[in-house]
Design a protein around this motif. Structure first.
Motif, mmCIF file in Angstrom:
data_model
loop_
_atom_site.group_PDB
_atom_site.id
_atom_site.type_symbol
_atom_site.label_atom_id
_atom_site.label_comp_id
_atom_site.label_asym_id
_atom_site.label_seq_id
_atom_site.Cartn_x
_atom_site.Cartn_y
_atom_site.Cartn_z
ATOM 1 N N HIS A 35 0.821 -1.221 0.000
ATOM 2 C CA HIS A 35 0.000 0.000 0.000
ATOM 3 C C HIS A 35 0.850 1.264 0.000
ATOM 4 O O HIS A 35 0.346 2.354 0.236
ATOM 5 C CB HIS A 35 -0.941 0.013 1.203
ATOM 6 N N GLY A 36 2.160 1.129 -0.179
ATOM 7 C CA GLY A 36 2.994 2.303 -0.391
ATOM 8 C C GLY A 36 3.653 2.939 0.816
ATOM 9 O O GLY A 36 4.222 4.023 0.692
ATOM 10 N N SER A 37 3.584 2.328 1.975
ATOM 11 C CA SER A 37 4.290 2.922 3.115
ATOM 12 C C SER A 37 5.785 2.967 2.831
ATOM 13 O O SER A 37 6.326 2.089 2.158
ATOM 14 C CB SER A 37 4.047 2.115 4.397
ATOM 15 N N GLU A 38 6.419 4.011 3.362
ATOM 16 C CA GLU A 38 7.865 4.167 3.176
ATOM 17 C C GLU A 38 8.531 4.401 4.527
ATOM 18 O O GLU A 38 7.947 5.013 5.425
ATOM 19 C CB GLU A 38 8.157 5.346 2.233
ATOM 20 N N PHE A 39 9.758 3.921 4.644
ATOM 21 C CA PHE A 39 10.508 3.992 5.894
ATOM 22 C C PHE A 39 11.932 4.444 5.600
ATOM 23 O O PHE A 39 12.495 4.119 4.561
ATOM 24 C CB PHE A 39 10.526 2.609 6.572
ATOM 25 N N GLU A 40 12.481 5.203 6.551
ATOM 26 C CA GLU A 40 13.874 5.631 6.424
ATOM 27 C C GLU A 40 14.792 4.410 6.510
ATOM 28 O O GLU A 40 14.364 3.325 6.895
ATOM 29 C CB GLU A 40 14.225 6.614 7.551
ATOM 30 N N SER A 41 16.067 4.598 6.219
ATOM 31 C CA SER A 41 16.994 3.459 6.255
ATOM 32 C C SER A 41 17.097 2.857 7.652
ATOM 33 O O SER A 41 17.397 1.676 7.809
ATOM 34 C CB SER A 41 18.376 3.862 5.751
ATOM 35 N N ASP A 42 16.798 3.659 8.700
ATOM 36 C CA ASP A 42 16.827 3.129 10.067
ATOM 37 C C ASP A 42 15.465 2.604 10.524
ATOM 38 O O ASP A 42 15.280 2.305 11.696
ATOM 39 C CB ASP A 42 17.349 4.185 11.038
ATOM 40 N N GLY A 43 14.512 2.513 9.608
ATOM 41 C CA GLY A 43 13.200 1.952 9.916
ATOM 42 C C GLY A 43 12.168 2.962 10.381
ATOM 43 O O GLY A 43 11.003 2.619 10.545
ATOM 44 N N ASP A 44 12.551 4.228 10.584
ATOM 45 C CA ASP A 44 11.570 5.236 10.997
ATOM 46 C C ASP A 44 10.559 5.459 9.879
ATOM 47 O O ASP A 44 10.892 5.392 8.690
ATOM 48 C CB ASP A 44 12.258 6.566 11.320
ATOM 49 N N LEU A 45 9.322 5.760 10.291
ATOM 50 C CA LEU A 45 8.248 5.979 9.323
ATOM 51 C C LEU A 45 8.490 7.246 8.516
ATOM 52 O O LEU A 45 8.793 8.307 9.063
ATOM 53 C CB LEU A 45 6.911 6.089 10.057
ATOM 54 N N ALA A 46 8.352 7.159 7.195
ATOM 55 C CA ALA A 46 8.466 8.323 6.321
ATOM 56 C C ALA A 46 7.121 8.653 5.671
ATOM 57 O O ALA A 46 6.811 9.808 5.442
ATOM 58 C CB ALA A 46 9.524 8.078 5.236
ATOM 59 N N LEU A 47 6.320 7.643 5.366
ATOM 60 C CA LEU A 47 5.049 7.858 4.675
ATOM 61 C C LEU A 47 4.102 6.696 4.969
ATOM 62 O O LEU A 47 4.512 5.532 4.906
ATOM 63 C CB LEU A 47 5.308 7.945 3.162
ATOM 64 N N GLY A 48 2.835 7.014 5.296
ATOM 65 C CA GLY A 48 1.838 5.992 5.591
ATOM 66 C C GLY A 48 1.303 5.335 4.338
ATOM 67 O O GLY A 48 1.780 5.611 3.258
ATOM 68 N N PRO A 49 0.362 4.428 4.526
ATOM 69 C CA PRO A 49 -0.615 4.346 5.613
ATOM 70 C C PRO A 49 -0.113 3.751 6.938
ATOM 71 O O PRO A 49 -0.830 3.834 7.930
ATOM 72 C CB PRO A 49 -1.732 3.469 5.048
ATOM 73 N N ALA A 50 1.035 3.127 6.996
ATOM 74 C CA ALA A 50 1.537 2.651 8.292
ATOM 75 C C ALA A 50 1.599 3.863 9.226
ATOM 76 O O ALA A 50 1.820 4.995 8.790
ATOM 77 C CB ALA A 50 2.921 2.021 8.118
ATOM 78 N N THR A 51 1.396 3.626 10.513
ATOM 79 C CA THR A 51 1.391 4.724 11.478
ATOM 80 C C THR A 51 2.602 4.683 12.402
ATOM 81 O O THR A 51 2.765 5.585 13.232
ATOM 82 C CB THR A 51 0.106 4.702 12.332
ATOM 83 N N THR A 52 3.420 3.652 12.264
ATOM 84 C CA THR A 52 4.636 3.558 13.073
ATOM 85 C C THR A 52 5.783 3.082 12.180
ATOM 86 O O THR A 52 5.554 2.562 11.088
ATOM 87 C CB THR A 52 4.489 2.552 14.242
ATOM 88 N N GLY A 53 6.978 3.234 12.685
ATOM 89 C CA GLY A 53 8.147 2.722 11.981
ATOM 90 C C GLY A 53 8.230 1.209 12.111
ATOM 91 O O GLY A 53 7.385 0.572 12.752
ATOM 92 N N LEU A 54 9.256 0.659 11.502
ATOM 93 C CA LEU A 54 9.485 -0.790 11.571
ATOM 94 C C LEU A 54 9.917 -1.137 12.998
ATOM 95 O O LEU A 54 10.740 -0.431 13.598
ATOM 96 C CB LEU A 54 10.557 -1.189 10.558
#
Ligand code: FES
Length: 137
Positions: free
Chosen positions: A103-122
């Protein structure tokens, strides 16, 4: 728009499979050892992707869950699982960090959330480091 040839399409598919299907770069395979209980031991200095601060790579599976390590400082590393917190699809690495193709969620290289629909990082995975050896899980 020009139609894509069968050869071009297959080359692209093979490239995606090669990037997403590999657990560890070939040069790093000797750096990772399986431990009892589904944990991993990783020789951090032997993983090329972790040579620089900001580097990250999928390192293997811990207790059946795909896991990555990121180098966040000169001697700081974190481990996190690669299951998207939105609906548990495995994310893949790209040039910016990690992306979930569901669904397109994106995360920084350290797993922090960059873009939802996820609401938390990895989610972080416990990791202990002693003398350059990380024990994950
Ligand atoms: S499962 Fe990853 S964005 Fe939905």
């Amino acid at each position: 728009m020009e139609p894509i040839s069968r050869r071009s399409f297959l080359a692209g598919v093979c490239a995606v499979v090669a990037l997403g299907g590999s657990e560890v770069p070939a040069a790093a395979n000797t750096a990772v050892k399986k431990l009892p209980g589904g944990r991993l031991s990783v020789d951090l200095k032997a993983v090329p992707a972790l040579a620089k601060v900001g580097g990250a790579t999928r390192i293997g599976s811990v207790k059946g869950v795909p896991v990555a390590i990121a180098r966040t400082g000169t001697s700081k590393y974190i481990a996190f699982n690669l299951l998207c917190p939105h609906q548990k699809v495995t994310v893949t690495q790209n040039e910016k960090g990690w992306v979930c193709n569901a669904h397109g969620s994106e995360f920084e290289s350290d797993g922090d959330l960059a873009l939802g629909p996820a609401t938390t990082g990895l989610a972080r995975v416990p990791m202990k480091i002693s003398k350059g050896l990380a024990t994950i899980g």
